[in-house]
Design a protein around this motif. Structure first.
Motif, PDB file in Angstrom:
ATOM      1  N   GLU A 205     -28.461 -17.248 -27.154  1.00 25.47           N
ATOM      2  CA  GLU A 205     -28.532 -16.696 -28.504  1.00 25.47           C
ATOM      3  C   GLU A 205     -29.958 -16.266 -28.849  1.00 25.47           C
ATOM      4  O   GLU A 205     -30.179 -15.195 -29.460  1.00 25.47           O
ATOM      5  CB  GLU A 205     -28.042 -17.742 -29.514  1.00 25.47           C
ATOM      6  N   THR A 206     -30.948 -17.056 -28.447  1.00 31.47           N
ATOM      7  CA  THR A 206     -32.335 -16.665 -28.676  1.00 31.47           C
ATOM      8  C   THR A 206     -32.668 -15.378 -27.941  1.00 31.47           C
ATOM      9  O   THR A 206     -33.356 -14.491 -28.472  1.00 31.47           O
ATOM     10  CB  THR A 206     -33.279 -17.789 -28.214  1.00 31.47           C
ATOM     11  N   LEU A 209     -31.069 -12.398 -29.874  1.00 31.68           N
ATOM     12  CA  LEU A 209     -31.796 -12.054 -31.092  1.00 31.68           C
ATOM     13  C   LEU A 209     -33.171 -11.456 -30.792  1.00 31.68           C
ATOM     14  O   LEU A 209     -33.622 -10.518 -31.467  1.00 31.68           O
ATOM     15  CB  LEU A 209     -31.952 -13.295 -31.972  1.00 31.68           C
ATOM     16  N   THR A 210     -33.827 -12.004 -29.779  1.00 28.02           N
ATOM     17  CA  THR A 210     -35.153 -11.472 -29.426  1.00 28.02           C
ATOM     18  C   THR A 210     -35.046 -10.049 -28.891  1.00 28.02           C
ATOM     19  O   THR A 210     -35.894  -9.191 -29.174  1.00 28.02           O
ATOM     20  CB  THR A 210     -35.817 -12.387 -28.387  1.00 28.02           C
ATOM     21  N   SER A 213     -34.546  -7.803 -31.798  1.00 27.19           N
ATOM     22  CA  SER A 213     -35.799  -7.654 -32.538  1.00 27.19           C
ATOM     23  C   SER A 213     -36.787  -6.767 -31.799  1.00 27.19           C
ATOM     24  O   SER A 213     -37.501  -5.965 -32.409  1.00 27.19           O
ATOM     25  CB  SER A 213     -36.408  -9.039 -32.782  1.00 27.19           C
ATOM     26  N   GLN A 219     -40.554  -7.225 -32.183  1.00 31.16           N
ATOM     27  CA  GLN A 219     -41.013  -8.148 -31.140  1.00 31.16           C
ATOM     28  C   GLN A 219     -41.538  -7.327 -29.970  1.00 31.16           C
ATOM     29  O   GLN A 219     -41.110  -6.187 -29.744  1.00 31.16           O
ATOM     30  CB  GLN A 219     -39.859  -9.050 -30.664  1.00 31.16           C
ATOM     31  N   GLU A 420     -37.440 -23.587 -34.029  1.00 32.71           N
ATOM     32  CA  GLU A 420     -36.513 -22.470 -33.893  1.00 32.71           C
ATOM     33  C   GLU A 420     -36.360 -21.736 -35.227  1.00 32.71           C
ATOM     34  O   GLU A 420     -36.342 -20.493 -35.276  1.00 32.71           O
ATOM     35  CB  GLU A 420     -35.159 -22.986 -33.416  1.00 32.71           C
ATOM     36  N   TYR A 423     -39.447 -19.706 -35.810  1.00 37.99           N
ATOM     37  CA  TYR A 423     -39.512 -18.516 -34.964  1.00 37.99           C
ATOM     38  C   TYR A 423     -38.575 -17.439 -35.481  1.00 37.99           C
ATOM     39  O   TYR A 423     -38.938 -16.249 -35.583  1.00 37.99           O
ATOM     40  CB  TYR A 423     -39.160 -18.884 -33.527  1.00 37.99           C
ATOM     41  N   ARG A 424     -37.365 -17.822 -35.820  1.00 36.49           N
ATOM     42  CA  ARG A 424     -36.407 -16.820 -36.296  1.00 36.49           C
ATOM     43  C   ARG A 424     -36.797 -16.264 -37.681  1.00 36.49           C
ATOM     44  O   ARG A 424     -36.366 -15.176 -38.063  1.00 36.49           O
ATOM     45  CB  ARG A 424     -35.010 -17.431 -36.348  1.00 36.49           C
TER      46      ARG A 424
END
Length: 483
Positions: A205-206, A209-210, A213, A219, A420, A423-424
Motif C-alpha cells: 500500500e505504501t 501511494l508513493t 504521489s 514525490q 506512517e 509520512y502520508r
C-alpha cells in the motif's frame, strides 16, 4: 583346570580307596557358588535438588500436560503419530521378543518331557512269521541348577523384558514430544506468516501511494523506487515463509500418516491462539527416577549382573537326571504280546576340567559388559539432570523476557503507526518510516520467536521428566525365588 579344588580334595578323589559318592560330594562342596555384581540402585539426586514439588507432586497431572494447552487437535495428532510410528512398532516387537526369551529362560529351571512312538510290520526272525511291532516311550530329563546359572539367566531375561517395556514408554514420550514440537513449529510458522502478510500488505500500500504521489510530482522517483523495492522484498519473504509452512505441514503428515487435505482442514479449525503453557519453576528430584530411559538402563545393569552369574556358573559342574517310561506291543500269528519298561537314570555329572580358558574368558567378558552397563547408566543419569536443568533455565528465561518483548513490540508498533501517518501527511521521510517499520517488524517477530522458544522449552522439560511415566514396583528377591 576349571574347578576350584583344593589339592587335598583332588588328591583324595584320585585314590581308589575313596567311594565314588564321597568323591562326588567333595567335588561339589569344593566349589563356591558364583557371585554376581550388585545392581545399580534407582537414581536418587541430592535431596536439595529442586526439592519443592510442583503441581502438588501429582504425576498424573504431569502426564496430562497436553490437555492443559486446550488444543484437542494436538492430542489427536499425538494419538495418530503413536499409531503410525515405526519406532513404537519396533519397541513393541522387542517386548514380544523379550517376553519369549523370558519364557524360554524360565522353562530351563524345570524338567522337560518328550514323547516318541513308532510302529513297523515285517518278518520277524524270532517268531518266524510276519509281526506287527508298536512301541511308545516318554522320556524326561532335568538339569539341577546347582550353582544358579539357570536362575541367573531367568533373572536376566526378566530384567530385559522390563527394560523393553520401559523403552516402549520412552518411545511413546519421544513420539509425543516430537509431534508436539512439529505441531507448534507449524503454528509458530503460521503466526510468522500472518505478521509477514500484514507487513507485505502495508508495504504494498505504501508503494502504491508513493507511486501515485511521484506520478503527480509530489514525490521524487527515488522514493517511488525505494517503496517498490521494499514491497518486493516483503513479498519475497512472504513467499519463502509460505513455502516453509507448507514444508512443516508435510512433515506433520509424515509423522501422523493423516491425509494432507484432512490435516489442512483440521488445522484451519484449530484454535487461533496458542495457550501459553503453565510455568514449572521447580521439579521434584524424585521425578528423575520416573524416566523410562533411565529405568531401562537400570534393568540393563541388572541383566548384565545376572549374565555374570550365568557365565560364572558355566565354570562349575552340572548334574542331569533322566528317566523314561515305555510300552511295547508285538502281534504275530494272532497273538498279542505286551511289555512295559521304565528306568531312572543315568545320573550324569559333567565336570569341566580343561577348556583352554574359554569359560573364564566368557566370565571376564560378562563382567566387562556389566561395567559398561553401569557406566552408561551413570552417564545417562548425569545427562538427565543436565536436560532438566537446561529446560528449566530456557523456560524461565523465555517467561522473564516475554513481558519486555511484548512491550517493545507494542512500542515500536505505535512508533511505526505515527511515522506512517506523518509520512502520508507529507511531514515525514520515507526512509525514516522504513527504518521504523523494520524495527517494528523485528520486534513482532521476536514476540513470535519467544513464544515458540517457551513452548519448545516446555516440551523439552516434559521429555526430560519422563512424560509422567511411573516406574513399576519390582518384586522382592524372595518373591523371585518363589516363582
Amino acid at each position: 583346570m576349571i574347578l576350584r579344588l583344593s589339592s587335598f580334595a583332588f588328591g583324595d578323589c584320585l585314590s581308589p580307596r575313596l567311594p565314588v559318592t564321597a568323591c562326588l560330594a567333595l567335588l561339589l562342596t569344593a566349589c563356591a557358588a558364583p557371585s554376581m555384581p550388585p545392581t545399580e540402585a534407582p537414581v536418587t539426586p541430592p535431596a536439595g535438588w529442586y526439592a519443592p514439588v510442583p503441581h502438588d507432586g501429582s504425576l498424573d497431572q504431569l502426564g496430562q500436560w497436553w490437555g492443559s494447552l486446550q488444543d484437542p487437535l494436538l492430542v489427536e495428532l499425538i494419538v495418530a503419530a503413536e499409531s503410525a510410528s515405526g519406532t513404537l512398532a519396533q519397541a513393541r516387537s522387542r517386548i514380544e521378543q523379550a517376553r519369549a526369551t523370558r519364557v524360554s529362560a524360565g522353562a530351563a529351571l524345570g524338567p522337560s518331557v518328550d514323547g516318541a512312538a513308532n510302529a513297523s510290520r515285517g518278518f520277524s526272525q524270532q517268531t518266524l512269521g510276519v509281526a506287527t511291532i508298536a512301541q511308545g516311550t516318554i522320556q524326561a530329563s532335568w538339569e539341577t541348577d546347582l550353582f544358579g546359572g539357570n536362575r541367573a539367566a531367568r533373572d536376566a531375561a526378566q530384567a530385559r523384558f522390563e527394560g523393553a517395556q520401559a523403552q516402549w514408554h520412552d518411545a511413546r514420550v519421544s513420539v509425543a514430544a516430537e509431534t508436539a514440537d512439529r505441531y507448534f513449529t507449524l503454528r509458530s510458522c503460521g503466526d510468522t506468516l500472518a505478521v509477514m502478510r500484514d507487513d507485505a500488505g502495508s508495504r504494498s500500500e505504501t508503494s502504491r501511494l508513493t507511486t501515485l504521489s511521484a506520478d503527480a510530482g509530489f514525490q521524487s522517483p527515488a522514493n517511488a523506487e525505494l517503496a517498490r523495492a521494499s514491497a518486493a522484498e516483503a513479498s519475497g519473504r512472504l513467499t519463502q515463509q509460505r513455502a516453509q509452512c507448507d514444508t512443516e505441514v508435510k512433515t506433520l503428515v509424515g509423522l501422523t500418516d493423516l491425509p494432507e487435505p484432512m490435516l489442512r482442514e483440521k488445522l484451519m479449525q484449530a484454535p487461533t491462539r496458542i495457550v501459553t503453557p503453565f510455568a514449572v519453576p521447580e521439579v521434584p528430584a524424585q521425578l528423575l527416577a520416573q524416566r523410562p530411559d533411565i529405568y531401562a538402563l537400570e534393568r540393563d545393569v541388572a541383566a548384565a549382573s545376572a549374565d555374570v552369574g550365568t557365565a560364572e556358573a558355566a565354570r562349575y559342574p552340572s548334574l542331569r537326571l533322566t528317566g523314561s517310561i515305555g510300552s511295547g506291543l508285538v502281534r504275530t500269528q494272532g497273538v498279542n504280546t505286551t511289555s512295559a519298561t521304565w528306568s531312572i537314570g543315568p545320573l550324569e555329572l559333567n565336570v569341566p576340567l580343561f577348556d583352554g580358558g574359554r569359560r573364564a574368558a566368557d566370565a571376564a567378558a560378562a563382567r566387562a559388559r556389566y561395567e559398561e552397563a553401569v557406566a552408561l547408566y551413570r552417564v545417562k543419569v548425569r545427562d538427565a539432570v543436565r536436560e532438566v536443568e537446561q529446560a528449566l533455565v530456557a523456560l524461565q528465561s523465555s517467561i522473564d523476557r516475554s513481558a519486555d518483548a511484548q512491550a517493545a513490540a507494542d512500542g515500536y508498533r505505535a512508533a511505526f503507526v505515527a511515522a506512517e501517518a506523518s509520512y502520508r501527511g507529507g511531514l515525514g521521510s520515507l526512509i525514516e518510516m522504513e527504518d521504523v517499520r523494520r524495527t517494528a517488524l523485528a520486534a513482532q517477530m521476536n514476540v513470535v520467536t519467544l513464544q515458540r522458544e517457551r513452548i519448545s522449552a516446555w516440551i523439552s522439560l516434559y521429555r526430560a521428566m519422563g512424560g509422567g511415566w511411573t516406574r513399576p514396583t519390582l518384586p522382592t528377591q524372595a518373591g523371585k525365588s518363589s516363582q
